[in-house]
Write an enzyme that holds these catalytic residues in place. Structure first.
Site, PDB file in Angstrom:
ATOM      1  N   TYR A  10       0.823  -1.218   0.000  1.00 10.53           N
ATOM      2  CA  TYR A  10       0.000   0.000   0.000  1.00 10.53           C
ATOM      3  C   TYR A  10       0.859   1.272   0.000  1.00 10.53           C
ATOM      4  O   TYR A  10       0.783   2.091  -0.922  1.00 10.53           O
ATOM      5  CB  TYR A  10      -0.940  -0.063   1.210  1.00 10.53           C
ATOM      6  CG  TYR A  10      -1.720   1.181   1.494  1.00 10.53           C
ATOM      7  CD1 TYR A  10      -2.336   1.908   0.477  1.00 10.53           C
ATOM      8  CD2 TYR A  10      -1.871   1.626   2.809  1.00 10.53           C
ATOM      9  CE1 TYR A  10      -3.074   3.053   0.763  1.00 10.53           C
ATOM     10  CE2 TYR A  10      -2.618   2.748   3.105  1.00 10.53           C
ATOM     11  CZ  TYR A  10      -3.207   3.468   2.073  1.00 10.53           C
ATOM     12  OH  TYR A  10      -3.924   4.598   2.363  1.00 10.53           O
ATOM     13  N   ASP A  29       9.831  -7.444  -3.926  1.00 12.15           N
ATOM     14  CA  ASP A  29       8.610  -7.752  -3.169  1.00 12.15           C
ATOM     15  C   ASP A  29       8.264  -9.218  -3.415  1.00 12.15           C
ATOM     16  O   ASP A  29       8.423  -9.703  -4.531  1.00 12.15           O
ATOM     17  CB  ASP A  29       7.468  -6.848  -3.657  1.00 12.15           C
ATOM     18  CG  ASP A  29       6.326  -6.739  -2.666  1.00 12.15           C
ATOM     19  OD1 ASP A  29       6.029  -5.610  -2.241  1.00 12.15           O
ATOM     20  OD2 ASP A  29       5.722  -7.784  -2.314  1.00 12.15           O
ATOM     21  N   ASN A  30       7.791  -9.911  -2.369  1.00 10.99           N
ATOM     22  CA  ASN A  30       7.414 -11.319  -2.581  1.00 10.99           C
ATOM     23  C   ASN A  30       5.935 -11.460  -2.912  1.00 10.99           C
ATOM     24  O   ASN A  30       5.438 -12.579  -3.077  1.00 10.99           O
ATOM     25  CB  ASN A  30       7.790 -12.179  -1.365  1.00 10.99           C
ATOM     26  CG  ASN A  30       7.005 -11.794  -0.133  1.00 10.99           C
ATOM     27  OD1 ASN A  30       6.118 -10.942  -0.183  1.00 10.99           O
ATOM     28  ND2 ASN A  30       7.319 -12.420   0.982  1.00 10.99           N
ATOM     29  N   THR A 115       6.645   3.007  13.178  1.00  9.32           N
ATOM     30  CA  THR A 115       5.212   3.127  13.470  1.00  9.32           C
ATOM     31  C   THR A 115       4.926   3.799  14.806  1.00  9.32           C
ATOM     32  O   THR A 115       5.735   3.712  15.735  1.00  9.32           O
ATOM     33  CB  THR A 115       4.593   1.714  13.509  1.00  9.32           C
ATOM     34  OG1 THR A 115       3.270   1.791  14.027  1.00  9.32           O
ATOM     35  CG2 THR A 115       5.373   0.778  14.408  1.00  9.32           C
ATOM     36  N   TYR A 139       4.102  -6.449  17.279  1.00 11.85           N
ATOM     37  CA  TYR A 139       4.323  -5.608  16.094  1.00 11.85           C
ATOM     38  C   TYR A 139       5.169  -4.385  16.462  1.00 11.85           C
ATOM     39  O   TYR A 139       6.210  -4.116  15.853  1.00 11.85           O
ATOM     40  CB  TYR A 139       2.981  -5.184  15.479  1.00 11.85           C
ATOM     41  CG  TYR A 139       3.124  -4.094  14.445  1.00 11.85           C
ATOM     42  CD1 TYR A 139       3.933  -4.289  13.321  1.00 11.85           C
ATOM     43  CD2 TYR A 139       2.477  -2.863  14.584  1.00 11.85           C
ATOM     44  CE1 TYR A 139       4.092  -3.274  12.378  1.00 11.85           C
ATOM     45  CE2 TYR A 139       2.622  -1.860  13.643  1.00 11.85           C
ATOM     46  CZ  TYR A 139       3.439  -2.066  12.545  1.00 11.85           C
ATOM     47  OH  TYR A 139       3.600  -1.071  11.624  1.00 11.85           O
ATOM     48  N   PHE A 167       1.848   7.389  11.516  1.00 17.55           N
ATOM     49  CA  PHE A 167       0.606   7.224  12.262  1.00 17.55           C
ATOM     50  C   PHE A 167      -0.362   6.472  11.319  1.00 17.55           C
ATOM     51  O   PHE A 167       0.070   5.535  10.670  1.00 17.55           O
ATOM     52  CB  PHE A 167       0.159   8.572  12.841  1.00 17.55           C
ATOM     53  CG  PHE A 167       0.992   8.886  14.080  1.00 17.55           C
ATOM     54  CD1 PHE A 167       2.368   9.048  13.987  1.00 17.55           C
ATOM     55  CD2 PHE A 167       0.424   8.885  15.341  1.00 17.55           C
ATOM     56  CE1 PHE A 167       3.167   9.222  15.129  1.00 17.55           C
ATOM     57  CE2 PHE A 167       1.209   9.070  16.485  1.00 17.55           C
ATOM     58  CZ  PHE A 167       2.580   9.232  16.376  1.00 17.55           C
ATOM     59  N   ASN A 168      -1.638   6.844  11.199  1.00 15.50           N
ATOM     60  CA  ASN A 168      -2.551   5.979  10.426  1.00 15.50           C
ATOM     61  C   ASN A 168      -2.621   6.378   8.953  1.00 15.50           C
ATOM     62  O   ASN A 168      -3.295   7.351   8.608  1.00 15.50           O
ATOM     63  CB  ASN A 168      -3.949   6.023  11.043  1.00 15.50           C
ATOM     64  CG  ASN A 168      -4.017   5.235  12.336  1.00 15.50           C
ATOM     65  OD1 ASN A 168      -3.269   5.515  13.264  1.00 15.50           O
ATOM     66  ND2 ASN A 168      -4.868   4.242  12.379  1.00 15.50           N
ATOM     67  N   ARG A 219      -7.436   8.634  16.420  1.00 15.62           N
ATOM     68  CA  ARG A 219      -6.215   8.362  15.651  1.00 15.62           C
ATOM     69  C   ARG A 219      -5.878   9.570  14.786  1.00 15.62           C
ATOM     70  O   ARG A 219      -6.744  10.370  14.433  1.00 15.62           O
ATOM     71  CB  ARG A 219      -6.414   7.160  14.709  1.00 15.62           C
ATOM     72  CG  ARG A 219      -6.608   5.829  15.409  1.00 15.62           C
ATOM     73  CD  ARG A 219      -5.283   5.337  16.004  1.00 15.62           C
ATOM     74  NE  ARG A 219      -5.456   4.090  16.747  1.00 15.62           N
ATOM     75  CZ  ARG A 219      -5.845   4.011  18.014  1.00 15.62           C
ATOM     76  NH1 ARG A 219      -6.113   5.111  18.709  1.00 15.62           N
ATOM     77  NH2 ARG A 219      -5.949   2.839  18.621  1.00 15.62           N
ATOM     78  N   ARG A 281     -11.044  -3.735  20.759  1.00 12.42           N
ATOM     79  CA  ARG A 281     -10.107  -4.642  20.107  1.00 12.42           C
ATOM     80  C   ARG A 281      -8.836  -4.652  20.950  1.00 12.42           C
ATOM     81  O   ARG A 281      -8.369  -3.596  21.392  1.00 12.42           O
ATOM     82  CB  ARG A 281      -9.814  -4.099  18.696  1.00 12.42           C
ATOM     83  CG  ARG A 281      -9.043  -5.024  17.812  1.00 12.42           C
ATOM     84  CD  ARG A 281      -8.955  -4.488  16.396  1.00 12.42           C
ATOM     85  NE  ARG A 281      -8.153  -3.276  16.316  1.00 12.42           N
ATOM     86  CZ  ARG A 281      -7.858  -2.637  15.182  1.00 12.42           C
ATOM     87  NH1 ARG A 281      -8.345  -3.082  14.039  1.00 12.42           N
ATOM     88  NH2 ARG A 281      -7.118  -1.553  15.188  1.00 12.42           N
TER      89      ARG A 281
HETATM   90  N1  UDP Z   1     -11.717   0.272  14.174  1.00 15.25           N
HETATM   91  C1  UDP Z   1     -13.076   0.052  14.377  1.00 15.25           C
HETATM   92  N2  UDP Z   1     -13.720  -0.831  13.553  1.00 15.25           N
HETATM   93  C2  UDP Z   1     -13.086  -1.507  12.552  1.00 15.25           C
HETATM   94  C3  UDP Z   1     -11.713  -1.263  12.324  1.00 15.25           C
HETATM   95  C4  UDP Z   1     -11.045  -0.382  13.172  1.00 15.25           C
HETATM   96  O1  UDP Z   1     -13.682   0.624  15.287  1.00 15.25           O
HETATM   97  O2  UDP Z   1     -13.747  -2.309  11.862  1.00 15.25           O
HETATM   98  C5  UDP Z   1     -11.005   1.234  15.022  1.00 15.25           C
HETATM   99  C6  UDP Z   1      -9.789   0.661  15.738  1.00 15.25           C
HETATM  100  O3  UDP Z   1     -10.179   0.108  16.982  1.00 15.25           O
HETATM  101  C7  UDP Z   1      -8.900   1.884  15.879  1.00 15.25           C
HETATM  102  C8  UDP Z   1      -9.232   2.733  14.671  1.00 15.25           C
HETATM  103  O4  UDP Z   1     -10.495   2.248  14.184  1.00 15.25           O
HETATM  104  O5  UDP Z   1      -9.254   2.620  17.024  1.00 15.25           O
HETATM  105  C9  UDP Z   1      -8.214   2.614  13.546  1.00 15.25           C
HETATM  106  O6  UDP Z   1      -7.973   1.238  13.329  1.00 15.25           O
HETATM  107  P1  UDP Z   1      -7.178   0.694  12.073  1.00 15.25           P
HETATM  108  O7  UDP Z   1      -7.240  -0.799  12.113  1.00 15.25           O
HETATM  109  O8  UDP Z   1      -7.689   1.372  10.850  1.00 15.25           O
HETATM  110  O9  UDP Z   1      -5.696   1.217  12.286  1.00 15.25           O
HETATM  111  P2  UDP Z   1      -4.660   1.000  13.513  1.00 15.25           P
HETATM  112  O10 UDP Z   1      -4.909   2.164  14.433  1.00 15.25           O
HETATM  113  O11 UDP Z   1      -4.922  -0.326  14.136  1.00 15.25           O
HETATM  114  O12 UDP Z   1      -3.334   1.070  12.859  1.00 15.25           O
END
Ligand code: UDP
Length: 323
Positions: A10, A29-30, A115, A139, A167-168, A219, A281
């Site tokens: 990505y 890249d594999n 990260t 991770y 970040f994201n 985020r 999560r």
């Molecule tokens: N999240 C959510 N529902 C989903 C996927 C992610 O509520 O189906 C939330 C997750 O808990 C986090 C935020 O969205 O707080 C961003 O998650 P993502 O997996 O996109 O990125 P990360 O922060 O894990 O790198």
């Protein structure tokens, strides 16, 4: 020639698309997670495994590599807790193989994708590079280990390197030609957009009882094109000797809650999302917001695209997604 490891993924594929206008590029890249179709056709592509000595060595034998950018990593927090071996094998051991080969072929410039996960549960509202790094999952630990190895290689072998802590990442290339495509998809924005296209049953909000203004996680989302541009600035700084051993956050400096991301997707697409509330999560900190002041001050980079632009470009990609 610049070697882009993980250039079919990505973030790597977006970087290749920008960098190819300035430099000759070879991608290793594999294709375990990346896509052949994502690699700009002007780049040379070698299918190979970062962990295999022969695969990596043949690239250094064939091309005169000036610098390496390393995007090839597993990056799912939850999976890393369930299968840490996979993370340490690829993110640490295979990276060590790459660094060893660079040393052997006297390639001395390295840009490493790190990260926000290395910060663990941050104490500060806005995270600085000097904030404490106590990752809470394999991770994050795998990335921090490489950061520490790079400091040692710098000291012992003079390895020039710059570490970029993302970040994201979100959004897609402006034309919608390439974008985010993971299988399985776990990221919030693609999940919402796939739901809006009727490709998935539901959107779950993971946790509504966090200590944040609306109870959902916050985020700092950053456009993948802004990330790519940061790499180009960084490469320039490294190659001109302006900077080495630098560590920089890459974010927008603005936090959005999960609910706000959903609302922005509704605004951009004009379609309502009926999200359900679900349990937290594992391994998710309540809030991650970057200060990117340091890279602004030292390398003159700043994020230029906001959340709405990220979602608009991602929507363009998802509407036509072919792989
Ligand atoms: N999240 C959510 N529902 C989903 C996927 C992610 O509520 O189906 C939330 C997750 O808990 C986090 C935020 O969205 O707080 C961003 O998650 P993502 O997996 O996109 O990125 P990360 O922060 O894990 O790198």
């Amino acid at each position: 020639m610049i070697l882009i490891v993980g250039g079919a993924g990505y973030i790597g594929s977006h970087l290749v698309k920008e960098l190819i206008n300035k430099e000759r590029v070879v991608v290793l890249d594999n294709l375990s997670a990346g896509h052949r179709e994502s690699i700009d056709e002007r780049a040379i592509f070698i299918k190979g495994d970062l962990g295999k000595v022969g695969d990596v060595e043949s690239v250094f034998q064939r091309y005169r590599i000036k610098a390496v950018m390393h995007f090839a990593a597993h990056s799912l927090v939850e999976e890393s807790s369930q299968n840490p071996y996979k993370y340490y094998e690829n993110n640490v051991a295979a990276t060590l193989n790459l660094l060893n080969m660079m040393n052997k072929y006297e390639v001395n410039n390295f840009i490493f994708s790190s990260t926000a996960a290395i910060y663990g549960i941050p104490e500060e509202e806005i995270i600085m590079e000097s904030s404490s790094t106590i990752p809470i999952n394999p991770y994050g630990r795998s990335k921090l280990m490489i950061e520490q190895i790079l400091a040692d290689f710098h000291q012992a072998y003079g390895l020039n390197h710059i570490i970029l802590r993302y970040f994201n990442a979100a959004g897609a290339y402006e034309t919608g030609e390439i974008g985010e495509s993971h299988d399985p998809e776990t990221h919030l924005i693609p999940i919402i957009l796939q739901y809006l296209l009727g490709k998935r049953e539901k959107v779950s909000i993971f946790g509504t009882d966090y200590p944040t203004y609306d109870g959902t996680c916050i985020r700092d989302y950053i456009h993948v094109t802004d990330l790519a541009n940061a790499h180009i600035k960084t490469l320039d700084a490294l190659m001109t000797g302006k900077k080495s051993a630098g560590i920089y956050n890459l974010g927008n400096g603005v936090g959005y809650s999960v609910k706000e991301v959903i609302e922005t997707c509704e605004k951009v697409t004009g379609i309502k999302v009926n999200a359900e509330h679900a349990a937290r999560r594992e391994g998710d900190p309540a809030r991650l917001i970057a200060s990117s002041k340091k890279i602004g001050d030292e390398l003159g980079w700043k994020a230029e695209r906001d959340l709405e632009e990220m979602i608009k470009s991602a929507w363009k990609w998802h509407e036509r997604q072919i792989y």
